[in-house]
Scaffold this motif. Sequence first.
Motif, PDB file in Angstrom:
ATOM      1  N   VAL A 141     -49.554  11.428  21.574  1.00  0.00           N
ATOM      2  CA  VAL A 141     -48.335  11.736  20.821  1.00  0.00           C
ATOM      3  C   VAL A 141     -48.516  11.327  19.360  1.00  0.00           C
ATOM      4  CG1 VAL A 141     -45.857  11.328  20.634  1.00  0.00           C
ATOM      5  CG2 VAL A 141     -46.914  11.506  22.885  1.00  0.00           C
ATOM      6  N   ALA A 142     -49.131  10.171  19.135  1.00  0.00           N
ATOM      7  CA  ALA A 142     -49.385   9.734  17.760  1.00  0.00           C
ATOM      8  C   ALA A 142     -50.319  10.711  17.049  1.00  0.00           C
ATOM      9  CB  ALA A 142     -49.977   8.332  17.757  1.00  0.00           C
ATOM     10  N   ARG A 143     -51.299  11.219  17.758  1.00  0.00           N
ATOM     11  CA  ARG A 143     -52.200  12.211  17.164  1.00  0.00           C
ATOM     12  C   ARG A 143     -51.458  13.514  16.859  1.00  0.00           C
ATOM     13  NH1 ARG A 143     -57.099  10.859  21.271  1.00  0.00           N
ATOM     14  NH2 ARG A 143     -57.921   9.079  20.106  1.00  0.00           N
ATOM     15  N   ALA A 144     -50.527  13.872  17.716  1.00  0.00           N
ATOM     16  CA  ALA A 144     -49.729  15.080  17.470  1.00  0.00           C
ATOM     17  C   ALA A 144     -48.883  14.913  16.216  1.00  0.00           C
ATOM     18  CB  ALA A 144     -48.854  15.390  18.681  1.00  0.00           C
ATOM     19  N   VAL A 145     -48.352  13.711  15.997  1.00  0.00           N
ATOM     20  CA  VAL A 145     -47.572  13.458  14.781  1.00  0.00           C
ATOM     21  C   VAL A 145     -48.471  13.581  13.553  1.00  0.00           C
ATOM     22  CG1 VAL A 145     -46.282  11.711  13.483  1.00  0.00           C
ATOM     23  CG2 VAL A 145     -45.843  12.025  15.909  1.00  0.00           C
ATOM     24  N   ALA A 146     -49.672  13.009  13.630  1.00  0.00           N
ATOM     25  CA  ALA A 146     -50.606  13.110  12.506  1.00  0.00           C
ATOM     26  C   ALA A 146     -50.980  14.566  12.239  1.00  0.00           C
ATOM     27  CB  ALA A 146     -51.854  12.278  12.791  1.00  0.00           C
ATOM     28  N   LEU A 147     -51.200  15.325  13.307  1.00  0.00           N
ATOM     29  CA  LEU A 147     -51.486  16.755  13.159  1.00  0.00           C
ATOM     30  C   LEU A 147     -50.317  17.468  12.500  1.00  0.00           C
ATOM     31  CD1 LEU A 147     -53.161  19.334  13.805  1.00  0.00           C
ATOM     32  CD2 LEU A 147     -51.982  19.374  16.013  1.00  0.00           C
ATOM     33  N   ALA A 148     -49.106  17.144  12.925  1.00  0.00           N
ATOM     34  CA  ALA A 148     -47.919  17.783  12.368  1.00  0.00           C
ATOM     35  C   ALA A 148     -47.776  17.477  10.884  1.00  0.00           C
ATOM     36  CB  ALA A 148     -46.671  17.330  13.128  1.00  0.00           C
ATOM     37  N   ALA A 175     -45.637  25.545   8.177  1.00  0.00           N
ATOM     38  CA  ALA A 175     -44.951  24.323   7.759  1.00  0.00           C
ATOM     39  C   ALA A 175     -43.729  24.063   8.635  1.00  0.00           C
ATOM     40  CB  ALA A 175     -44.549  24.418   6.293  1.00  0.00           C
ATOM     41  N   ALA A 176     -42.976  25.113   8.951  1.00  0.00           N
ATOM     42  CA  ALA A 176     -41.803  24.947   9.811  1.00  0.00           C
ATOM     43  C   ALA A 176     -42.210  24.512  11.220  1.00  0.00           C
ATOM     44  CB  ALA A 176     -41.008  26.249   9.863  1.00  0.00           C
ATOM     45  N   ALA A 177     -43.268  25.106  11.759  1.00  0.00           N
ATOM     46  CA  ALA A 177     -43.736  24.717  13.093  1.00  0.00           C
ATOM     47  C   ALA A 177     -44.218  23.270  13.092  1.00  0.00           C
ATOM     48  CB  ALA A 177     -44.864  25.650  13.550  1.00  0.00           C
ATOM     49  N   ALA A 178     -44.848  22.845  12.021  1.00  0.00           N
ATOM     50  CA  ALA A 178     -45.320  21.461  11.921  1.00  0.00           C
ATOM     51  C   ALA A 178     -44.145  20.490  11.863  1.00  0.00           C
ATOM     52  CB  ALA A 178     -46.209  21.304  10.690  1.00  0.00           C
ATOM     53  N   LEU A 179     -43.122  20.828  11.095  1.00  0.00           N
ATOM     54  CA  LEU A 179     -41.939  19.969  11.049  1.00  0.00           C
ATOM     55  C   LEU A 179     -41.256  19.896  12.415  1.00  0.00           C
ATOM     56  CD1 LEU A 179     -40.417  20.951   7.589  1.00  0.00           C
ATOM     57  CD2 LEU A 179     -41.523  18.790   8.211  1.00  0.00           C
ATOM     58  N   TRP A 180     -41.250  21.017  13.118  1.00  0.00           N
ATOM     59  CA  TRP A 180     -40.648  21.029  14.455  1.00  0.00           C
ATOM     60  C   TRP A 180     -41.460  20.169  15.419  1.00  0.00           C
ATOM     61  CZ3 TRP A 180     -41.984  23.162  19.298  1.00  0.00           C
ATOM     62  CH2 TRP A 180     -40.945  23.136  20.238  1.00  0.00           C
ATOM     63  N   LEU A 181     -42.782  20.263  15.362  1.00  0.00           N
ATOM     64  CA  LEU A 181     -43.629  19.421  16.209  1.00  0.00           C
ATOM     65  C   LEU A 181     -43.381  17.948  15.909  1.00  0.00           C
ATOM     66  CD1 LEU A 181     -45.900  18.686  18.155  1.00  0.00           C
ATOM     67  CD2 LEU A 181     -47.532  19.221  16.331  1.00  0.00           C
TER      68      LEU A 181
END
Length: 155
Positions: A77-84, A133-139
């Motif tokens: 989950v932390a990696r997903a936040v960094a990816l986002a 960018a919108a998909a990243a903010l949503w993630l």
Amino acid sequence: MSPTRVRDLVALAAFAVVATWILASSFYGSVPPISAFAGASLFPVAGVLVVVGLLVRSRLRTRRIGPGPGQLHPITVARAVALAKAAALVGAGAAGVWAGLLIHLLPLRSSVRAASEDTPGALVGLVAGIVAAAAALWLEHCCRTPDDGADEPAH
């Protein structure tokens, strides 16, 4: 880690618009033709971000986060936040680059054939950057635990 602020993404995009417009004004004649595929490269990235967001959100809602089998590891989950966060910056920067190029191309469309041919690719790129960018903010939003509601909202 604080949430990504939309104003930071807008500032990055604005910087990219200005820089790209200056560069395009100087060097557009040496730029190769821009196809729609060039701009569309961020759509698959946005799709991956949405899929990861759906997965993380479903695991958080059912409280299947942990080190055990069938659970989503907290480090993931932390990696997903960094990816986002990284993808939001890339999407905003790309949107700014394509917008800067469009600002240069639109006035030239009636007099320069190459400008009219490059405009659709630049439009696709602008949309792809915004979508990424919108998909990243949503993630990033999907990675928040239910207890994170008191944190500062993104603005």
